[in-house]
Every structure is written in structure tokens, then in C-alpha cells.
Design an enzyme around this catalytic site. Sequence first.
Site, PDB file in Angstrom:
ATOM      1  CD  GLU A   1      -1.896   2.002   2.070  1.00 19.07           C
ATOM      2  OE1 GLU A   1      -1.469   3.042   1.533  1.00 19.07           O
ATOM      3  OE2 GLU A   1      -2.148   1.891   3.271  1.00 19.07           O
TER       4      GLU A   1
ATOM      5  CB  CYS B   1      -1.988   6.293   2.936  1.00 20.86           C
ATOM      6  SG  CYS B   1      -2.941   5.428   4.157  1.00 20.86           S
TER       7      CYS B   1
END
Length: 508
Positions: free
Chosen positions: A264, A301
Amino acid sequence: MITGKNYIGNKLSAKGSVTHHTINPKLNIETPTPFFEATIDEVNEAVDLAWGVFKEYRKVSGTRRAEFLNAIADEILALDQELIDAYTTESGLPEGRAIGERGRTVFQLRSFADLVAKEDWRENTIDEAIPDRQPLPKEDLRRTLIPLGPVVVFAASNFPLAFSTAGGDTASALAAGCPVIVKAHAMHSGTAELVASAIIKAAEKTGMPNGVFSNLMGRGRTVGTALVEHPKVKAVGFTGSIAGGRALFDLASQREEPIPVFAEMGSINPVVITSKAISNRSAEIAKTYAGSITLGTGQFCTNPGLILTVEGPKTQEFVNDLAEKTVAIEAQCMLHPNIKKGFVENGASVTSQAGVEVVGTIQGELDANYAASLIATVSGADFLANPKTSQEVFGPFSLVVRCKDEAELLEVINNLEGQLTGTIIAEEEEYGNLHDLVDALENRVGRIIFNGVPTGVEVCPAMQHGGPYPASTDSRFGAVGANSIKRWVRPISYQSFPKELLPEALRK
Ligand code: NAP
């Protein structure tokens, strides 16, 4: 107690001579404990142990694995203030965030415990034989999901608990029946060791085999590379930079036996705000987004790094207001000096591109690792002409792209790389006109938010935390919620099997 040593199964180990210190970013000083970086021998020992116990651990019942996961949660809570202090010292994040993230970590562990205590997550499927089917008889077929083998988890710098030692990757892999070896993040090695000690205690208390979990320290690439290259490692979980995730993905696919890397990575999370929404509620949106951009010093993120709008009568007023409100929020500390360096360099790179204008930033001297929030703007044409304007600036930054019309805004979205999230801020009377926008976002992102902010990732089965590359390396999976367990298993079918040889759940 923090010893500075690795955990190889339930044994503390410090065979190497190379050490590192973590950094207290608020004070910009090293913390006192030297952390012993794992040697290649220690890496091999941890992986061999994990491989050795995989045979046993994969057969441990869901109920017992649930006990193990719940015990980890209990032991993490038992670390109490010592853990909170290590977290805040090593990350510069406030105590409230540490407590919140600990709560999330414990919740994730307990959610996976609930999941695996029942068998239905395995999607068990039974197709019974039809011996008299014409023209050919049908065989009995039974399908389930089985664990892959030892999993290596790279701890994330921006979530020292929830995406690290006992975070979502570890919890889901242990739940699936895979032993886990964590490569601790070198900037929170003390927090990592404490959490590792909780996992080891929980493993011992619930009778799990020694080697089901190891925690290795390391700074630089040696430990991580050796782990990913080890033939007995069968999958990797990673959260961090595109460069790091991609390097590990490439390494894993070049092995003689390639293995999956669920990384990720970067995302700038486009937010589309219609000019009507700006006309109707500019001040409210600016306030909400100033909060979202600066939340956790922008080190999420899902941070909204890109705001897209079609030029309207109030666009300039909105951009000024957003900059003013963002800059008015007190400067906060970043996780470590490298993250601060990246923020400054990448921010300078984006704002030096043709047509990019800085609208507001915190002025004056700040302490070493504190970030000066930054809002910039650019036209749709300049943004489209130059890929460097869409570079991720990890931290409290957002670029407002002012498009000349709807078609240009859609072109901007169609040209973006894959993203974790996309957000639409619009008025109810516009909903009927938003189908093209939704279609465009569907092709670029893993989660679409309506009239909200992308920061804040609920842990629940319907959450998707992943997206097309480079948001993640495999957009079919995610790193949050019950479905993330599917990363660590593979399907297997049993054909015409005697009942006594089938896994219990398939014996019907
Ligand atoms: P990172 O540099 O990607 O490092 C993450 C982990 O991967 C560390 O343990 C690192 O080991 C290891 N690693 C990285 N590259 C490697 C390689 N080529 N071979 C073997 N191991 C490797 O991420 P970070 O330290 O967390 O932060 C750096 C930047 O990543 C940030 O400034 C930000 O831009 C980005 N980031 C993005 C997100 C996101 O969610 N989008 C989250 C965190 C960070 P060592 O540290 O030991 O070298």
C-alpha cells in the site's frame, strides 16, 4: 522493557554489532537505547522457525487462533503507559493519537478473532457428486481457502501501532494461519519491541508454537531484502513509499518462486468540489478541508493532496480561505527527519513547476521536524501538461487545480495514476449530473467518498483500502477490514475425497 534486541520466536537475540537509535522528532535527538540490527543468520533463523511451525500453526483451529488474537489485544493494553510513552517519544504524535491508534489496533485484532472463530470466511463451497449425470457423471468437489505460509510484514512509519508490529497486516496473516516475521520500522524500534513482547506473551499464554511470530530490527535494506528473497517466505505486506514498495515487489517477482507483495503506497486522493458547492458553502468546506489536510501533520495515506474544481465566481475566495484556515492551524511535528526532508523537497519540487502558485504557507522559523503547511494552486491546463505537478507531497499539503470546464476536470481525473480514494463535494440538485464524474473516479480509485473527507478509514467489512497502482500493487485486495485476510490464503479444491481426509468444515 525495551532491550534493543530482536525477537526470534520467543527468544531475545542480538548477534550483530550494528546498532541504530530511534529519534525523538520533537526534541530532534536520538533516544538512548541502541537497537541491534538483525544479522543474516538471525533473518534465516526467524524464517526457518516460521517455516518449521507453519505445519502446526496452519492446523490450529479458528477458535484457538481467535484466543491468540484476543490475548495479543489484552497484552497490548497491559503495556499501558510504557507503550504510549514509547509511541509518542518515537513518533512525535500526541498522546490522544497514540491512545486512539492503540484502540484501533486492539479492535482490528478482536475483529479478526471474531472472523476466524467462525468458519464462513473461508467461502467453503460444496458441489456434491451426481453419479448418474449424462453424458458423464459429476465428481464431488469441495473448495476452501488455506494459508500461504510465512508472511513478512514491513511496519509503516506513519502508523506505529495500527499498520505495524501487531497492525492489520500481522493480525490478518496470523488470523489466516500464517506465521509472521515483522521487519520493524527503524524509526519506531522501541514501540515495535514492546508490541512484539505482547505478541510473544500472548503466543505463550495460548499455547501457540514458538516461531509463529518474530520481530527483526533493521535500518537500510539488508534485513528487508534478505527476508523478501528468502525461499521460505511466501507473501509480503508493506505500507510506505512507492519506491520502497515497488523495489520489494520487483524483488519478489524476480525470485525463482515469485511471491505476492501486497504493498500500500502513494496516493494524492483527489477531491472534486463543484463550483456550486463552493458558491453555497465555501467557508464550511474550507474549514473542514483545512482540518483534513493538517490531520496527523498530513501523514495519512488518505490525505487530500489534490483538490479539483471548475473555475467559478467564488473559486479565488475559496482558495484564499482554505490557505488562510490551513496556515492558521499550529505547525505540528513530523514523524522523523527523513519524512520532513521529503516533505520539504517534494513540496519545493511541485511548487517550482510552471504555473504553480503558493497561496499560503506558515512563515518564519520552525523547530527542526515541524512542518509548514502549504496550499498551492495551478490551472487545469498546466497540471495536465506536467506530470511533476501530481507528485505526492507526504505531509500537510494540497494543490488546488482550477479547471476551465467539466471536460477538463474529467481529463485531469482520467490522467491521474491509481489512488486510494476520490471524493465528491456537491449539492443535492447536482446529483443527476454527476454520473460521468463517478464513472471517471471508479476507474482511478478504491473508495469514493461523498460530501465528506478521505482521512479516517473505518475498520469494517465494507471498507476498501487499496486502489489501482501505485496506490497498491494489487487493486483486488485491501489492507483494512475482514477481507484483507484474503491476501494470505489461496483456494484449494478436493475432488472425490474420503470424508475423513477432508478439512472438518467440508465434511458434510
Ligand atoms: P519507506 O521508505 O518506503 O520504508 C518503509 C519500510 O520499507 C522500511 O522498513 C524500509 O526499511 C523498507 N524499505 C524501503 N525500501 C526498501 C528497499 N528497497 N529494500 C528493502 N527494504 C526497503 O517508507 P517510510 O520510511 O515510511 O517513509 C518514507 C516516505 O514514504 C514518506 O516520506 C512518504 O512519502 C512515503 N509514505 C507513504 C505512505 C502512504 O501511506 N502513502 C505511508 C508512509 C510513508 P529501512 O527504513 O530500514 O530502509
